[in-house]
Design a protein around this motif. Structure first.
Motif, PDB file in Angstrom:
ATOM      1  N   UNK B  12       0.855  -1.187   0.000  1.00 45.99           N
ATOM      2  CA  UNK B  12       0.000   0.000   0.000  1.00 45.99           C
ATOM      3  C   UNK B  12       0.890   1.236   0.000  1.00 45.99           C
ATOM      4  N   UNK B  13       0.655   2.128  -0.931  1.00 43.42           N
ATOM      5  CA  UNK B  13       1.393   3.386  -0.982  1.00 43.42           C
ATOM      6  C   UNK B  13       0.395   4.527  -1.128  1.00 43.42           C
ATOM      7  N   UNK B  14       0.825   5.703  -0.721  1.00 46.30           N
ATOM      8  CA  UNK B  14      -0.008   6.884  -0.887  1.00 46.30           C
ATOM      9  C   UNK B  14       0.156   7.442  -2.290  1.00 46.30           C
ATOM     10  N   UNK B  15      -0.896   8.010  -2.807  1.00 46.61           N
ATOM     11  CA  UNK B  15      -0.825   8.621  -4.126  1.00 46.61           C
ATOM     12  C   UNK B  15       0.246   9.701  -4.127  1.00 46.61           C
ATOM     13  N   UNK B  16       1.087   9.673  -5.151  1.00 47.07           N
ATOM     14  CA  UNK B  16       2.178  10.621  -5.247  1.00 47.07           C
ATOM     15  C   UNK B  16       3.493  10.114  -4.682  1.00 47.07           C
ATOM     16  N   UNK B  17       3.433   9.059  -3.898  1.00 46.56           N
ATOM     17  CA  UNK B  17       4.648   8.477  -3.332  1.00 46.56           C
ATOM     18  C   UNK B  17       5.340   7.612  -4.366  1.00 46.56           C
ATOM     19  N   UNK B  18       6.603   7.301  -4.087  1.00 51.30           N
ATOM     20  CA  UNK B  18       7.353   6.436  -4.988  1.00 51.30           C
ATOM     21  C   UNK B  18       7.013   4.966  -4.699  1.00 51.30           C
ATOM     22  N   UNK B  19       7.324   4.143  -5.683  1.00 53.33           N
ATOM     23  CA  UNK B  19       6.969   2.727  -5.595  1.00 53.33           C
ATOM     24  C   UNK B  19       8.132   1.862  -6.055  1.00 53.33           C
ATOM     25  N   UNK B  20       8.355   0.770  -5.339  1.00 51.44           N
ATOM     26  CA  UNK B  20       9.279  -0.252  -5.820  1.00 51.44           C
ATOM     27  C   UNK B  20       8.695  -1.609  -5.527  1.00 51.44           C
ATOM     28  N   UNK B  21       8.532  -2.411  -6.560  1.00 53.96           N
ATOM     29  CA  UNK B  21       8.062  -3.780  -6.427  1.00 53.96           C
ATOM     30  C   UNK B  21       9.231  -4.713  -6.723  1.00 53.96           C
ATOM     31  N   UNK B  22       9.430  -5.667  -5.837  1.00 55.82           N
ATOM     32  CA  UNK B  22      10.602  -6.518  -5.948  1.00 55.82           C
ATOM     33  C   UNK B  22      10.318  -7.798  -6.735  1.00 55.82           C
ATOM     34  N   UNK B  23      11.336  -8.235  -7.447  1.00 54.66           N
ATOM     35  CA  UNK B  23      11.273  -9.474  -8.212  1.00 54.66           C
ATOM     36  C   UNK B  23      12.660 -10.116  -8.187  1.00 54.66           C
ATOM     37  N   UNK B  24      12.734 -11.339  -7.732  1.00 58.08           N
ATOM     38  CA  UNK B  24      13.966 -12.110  -7.759  1.00 58.08           C
ATOM     39  C   UNK B  24      13.744 -13.367  -8.577  1.00 58.08           C
ATOM     40  N   UNK B  25      14.761 -13.789  -9.286  1.00 59.26           N
ATOM     41  CA  UNK B  25      14.598 -14.921 -10.164  1.00 59.26           C
ATOM     42  C   UNK B  25      15.760 -15.889 -10.014  1.00 59.26           C
ATOM     43  N   UNK B  26      15.512 -17.101 -10.452  1.00 60.61           N
ATOM     44  CA  UNK B  26      16.549 -18.113 -10.555  1.00 60.61           C
ATOM     45  C   UNK B  26      16.513 -18.630 -11.989  1.00 60.61           C
ATOM     46  N   UNK B  27      17.647 -18.483 -12.672  1.00 58.05           N
ATOM     47  CA  UNK B  27      17.672 -18.851 -14.094  1.00 58.05           C
ATOM     48  C   UNK B  27      19.103 -19.157 -14.480  1.00 58.05           C
ATOM     49  N   UNK B  28      19.307 -20.157 -15.333  1.00 57.26           N
ATOM     50  CA  UNK B  28      20.650 -20.626 -15.612  1.00 57.26           C
ATOM     51  C   UNK B  28      21.458 -19.770 -16.553  1.00 57.26           C
ATOM     52  N   UNK B  29      20.830 -18.883 -17.282  1.00 54.24           N
ATOM     53  CA  UNK B  29      21.542 -18.058 -18.259  1.00 54.24           C
ATOM     54  C   UNK B  29      20.992 -16.643 -18.134  1.00 54.24           C
ATOM     55  N   UNK B  30      21.316 -15.791 -19.072  1.00 53.36           N
ATOM     56  CA  UNK B  30      20.721 -14.454 -19.063  1.00 53.36           C
ATOM     57  C   UNK B  30      19.252 -14.580 -19.411  1.00 53.36           C
ATOM     58  N   UNK B  31      18.404 -14.174 -18.507  1.00 47.50           N
ATOM     59  CA  UNK B  31      16.972 -14.383 -18.746  1.00 47.50           C
ATOM     60  C   UNK B  31      16.346 -13.263 -19.568  1.00 47.50           C
ATOM     61  N   UNK B  32      15.196 -13.570 -20.099  1.00 53.34           N
ATOM     62  CA  UNK B  32      14.297 -12.559 -20.607  1.00 53.34           C
ATOM     63  C   UNK B  32      13.358 -12.244 -19.440  1.00 53.34           C
ATOM     64  N   UNK B  33      13.221 -10.967 -19.103  1.00 55.34           N
ATOM     65  CA  UNK B  33      12.465 -10.572 -17.920  1.00 55.34           C
ATOM     66  C   UNK B  33      11.342  -9.620 -18.313  1.00 55.34           C
ATOM     67  N   UNK B  34      10.217  -9.771 -17.635  1.00 55.02           N
ATOM     68  CA  UNK B  34       9.038  -8.986 -17.983  1.00 55.02           C
ATOM     69  C   UNK B  34       8.302  -8.565 -16.709  1.00 55.02           C
ATOM     70  N   UNK B  66      15.080  -2.161 -13.259  1.00 56.28           N
ATOM     71  CA  UNK B  66      16.523  -2.313 -13.366  1.00 56.28           C
ATOM     72  C   UNK B  66      16.911  -3.772 -13.200  1.00 56.28           C
ATOM     73  N   UNK B  67      17.634  -4.289 -14.147  1.00 58.64           N
ATOM     74  CA  UNK B  67      18.159  -5.647 -14.109  1.00 58.64           C
ATOM     75  C   UNK B  67      19.492  -5.630 -13.378  1.00 58.64           C
ATOM     76  N   UNK B  68      19.583  -6.398 -12.300  1.00 52.91           N
ATOM     77  CA  UNK B  68      20.824  -6.518 -11.549  1.00 52.91           C
ATOM     78  C   UNK B  68      21.206  -7.992 -11.514  1.00 52.91           C
ATOM     79  N   UNK B  69      22.163  -8.331 -12.371  1.00 55.09           N
ATOM     80  CA  UNK B  69      22.567  -9.729 -12.484  1.00 55.09           C
ATOM     81  C   UNK B  69      23.130 -10.246 -11.171  1.00 55.09           C
TER      82      UNK B  69
END
Lengths: 115, 116
Positions: B12-34, B66-69
């Motif tokens: 939950x964030x307030x309107x006008x505030x910044x947002x960051x949604x986290x995503x972590x992955x496990x993949x054997x090579x350079x992935x395609x991310x969406x 942002x992709x962070x290998x």
């Protein structure tokens, strides 16, 4: 991007019956996918449907329960057979953008309720 | 095995505030991310994608990721959230499976609520 339509948009069905969902794309595509999204859940891939070949099913999904047709490069159907309340879900079709970037574009989904 | 984790089920964030949604992955090579967004009663809409090049990618509706290998992460950000951003957000990675099948794995999703 591709424009994808699905029919019906929603349906309420009785247990033991079957429902066929249609997916129409406005351009020719090679790869089409069918997903299930159970209430409050993420997407689970049911099968990959390629034109001219049998659909490839993911673990836990079988052709007898979810038969798929892919008669041409713009159309596919998914049938949910012998339905039970556990089949109540949103069913989505998607297509992969041509060119190898693996982007998928999704239809609006079919919301199925089984009583 | 390939996998995607979205650690935050609900934010939950307030309107006008910044947002960051986290995503972590496990993949054997350079992935395609969406990142996809699903508004209530709607299908999924692609927000942005990464498969090579600049690790900071811009998407629609003012979103970036942002992709962070080194961290196996692909976090979604927006500097100022609007009430219309309230929706379900899914991170996806692929392809997986034998051959160039194009199959994607989706995370569990993060529900974004925006307070006025």
């Amino acid at each position: 991007s591709a424009v994808i339509s699905q029919k019906p948009s929603r349906d309420i069905c009785q247990r033991g019956t079957s429902l066929t969902i249609q997916c129409q794309v406005d351009s020719q595509v090679t790869m089409m996918f069918w997903y299930r999204q159970q209430p409050g859940q993420s997407l689970t891939l049911i099968a990959t449907a390629n034109q001219g070949s049998e659909a490839t099913y993911e673990s836990g999904f079988v052709i007898d329960k979810f038969p798929i047709s892919r008669p041409n490069l713009t159309f596919s159907t998914l049938t949910v057979s012998n339905m039970s309340p556990e089949d109540s879900s949103i069913y989505l079709c998607s297509v992969e953008r041509e060119g190898g970037t693996h982007e998928q574009f999704f239809g609006p989904g079919t919301r199925l309720t089984v009583l | 095995a390939q996998s995607v984790t979205q650690p935050d089920i609900h934010i939950t964030v307030s309107e006008g505030a910044s947002l960051e949604l986290r995503c972590n992955y496990s993949y054997g090579a350079t992935p395609y991310l969406f990142w996809y967004v699903q508004s209530p009663g709607q299908g999924l809409q692609l927000l942005l994608k990464y498969f090579s090049g600049d690790t900071l990618v811009q998407g629609i509706k003012g979103f970036e990721a942002e992709f962070k290998r080194s961290q196996s992460s692909f976090n979604l950000r927006k500097p100022s959230v609007h009430w219309s951003d309230a929706a379900e957000y899914f991170c996806a990675v692929g392809p997986y499976g034998s051959g160039n099948t194009g199959k994607l794995i989706f995370g569990q999703g993060t529900t974004l609520q925006v307070k006025p």
